[in-house]
Design a protein around this motif. Structure first.
Motif, short mmCIF file in Angstrom:
data_model
loop_
_atom_site.label_atom_id
_atom_site.label_comp_id
_atom_site.label_asym_id
_atom_site.label_seq_id
_atom_site.Cartn_x
_atom_site.Cartn_y
_atom_site.Cartn_z
N THR A 1 0.84 -1.21 0.00
CA THR A 1 0.00 0.00 0.00
C THR A 1 0.87 1.26 0.00
N ALA B 1 2.43 1.83 -3.38
CA ALA B 1 1.43 2.28 -4.36
C ALA B 1 1.17 3.77 -4.22
N TYR C 1 -7.12 3.19 -3.56
CA TYR C 1 -6.44 3.05 -4.85
C TYR C 1 -7.23 3.70 -5.98
N ARG D 1 -6.14 6.86 -8.36
CA ARG D 1 -6.08 6.82 -9.83
C ARG D 1 -6.78 8.04 -10.44
#
Length: 220
Positions: A158, A161, A206, A210
């Motif tokens: 995580t 990311a 996430y 994005r």
């Protein structure tokens, strides 16, 4: 006759060209850092906590070389007081170099790698932002441990990311979180981390990341 003489004198006066001298602007050399501070030496001290003493010993030459050779700042480790001491020199090109070097060492003390922290010397718009989990939500015991686990993810998945999508670097030291990056990117990374602390699942964070990064890419 007199009128003819007057006309001739007027013609002579008109024929004399008037010389205009070009005005030259003064050209002053920029003041050096030594001259700006009236010859006074400026100092910075960064305290090294016990748990970062061994890492700074191992990476000392990686820290010392860019500060002394590139930024023209004197640096030494005071073993008695456990402080890294820095001071300007006569050939220091810019007075702001001292603060940049102090930020660089401070970032390493917080837990960032030398490779990441050295960007503070080369770029102007980078900052380090720090906050604690309790600033977002008061958690104790196992609840705090689970929140720290959510921030890191399995094998740091995580955290990596968030770092890659926001172009930042994140250090999670117990309940303290440090973020290195530009102002806009730090805000995005901090919002994602706060969502995870408050209990949002990683998948939802996430998808939001994005969307935000796609918007930033369109803007720039």
């Amino acid at each position: 006759m007199e009128s003819d003489k007057g006309a001739a004198s007027m013609e002579v006066e008109e024929a004399i060209p008037t010389e205009t001298k070009p005005v030259t602007k003064p050209n002053f050399k920029p003041l050096t850092a030594h001259e700006i501070s009236d010859g006074q030496v400026q100092f910075r001290k960064i305290y090294i906590p016990r748990h970062r003493y061994t890492p700074i010993k191992k990476a000392w030459m990686d820290i010392y070389t860019p500060i002394y050779d590139q930024m023209k700042i004197d640096i030494r480790m005071n073993v008695k007081t456990r402080n890294v001491e820095m001071m300007t020199r006569r050939d220091t090109p810019d007075i702001s170099n001292l603060q940049k070097c102090a930020d660089f060492v401070h970032a390493f003390v917080l837990g960032f790698d030398v490779i990441d922290a050295i960007a503070l010397l080369r770029m102007d718009e980078l900052y380090v932002d720090s906050f604690e989990i309790k600033d977002v939500k008061t958690l104790k015991g196992e609840h705090l441990s689970r929140a720290i686990g959510r921030l890191s993810g399995k094998g740091g998945k995580t955290r990596f990311a968030i770092e890659n999508s926001t172009k930042t670097r994140i250090v999670i030291a117990d309940s303290k979180i440090h973020i290195l990056g530009s102002f806009a990117n730090i805000k995005i990374a901090r919002d994602s981390l706060c969502s995870l602390i408050l209990g949002s699942p990683a998948g939802k964070v996430y998808s939001k990341l994005r969307a935000v990064t796609a918007r930033l890419a369109e803007r720039f």
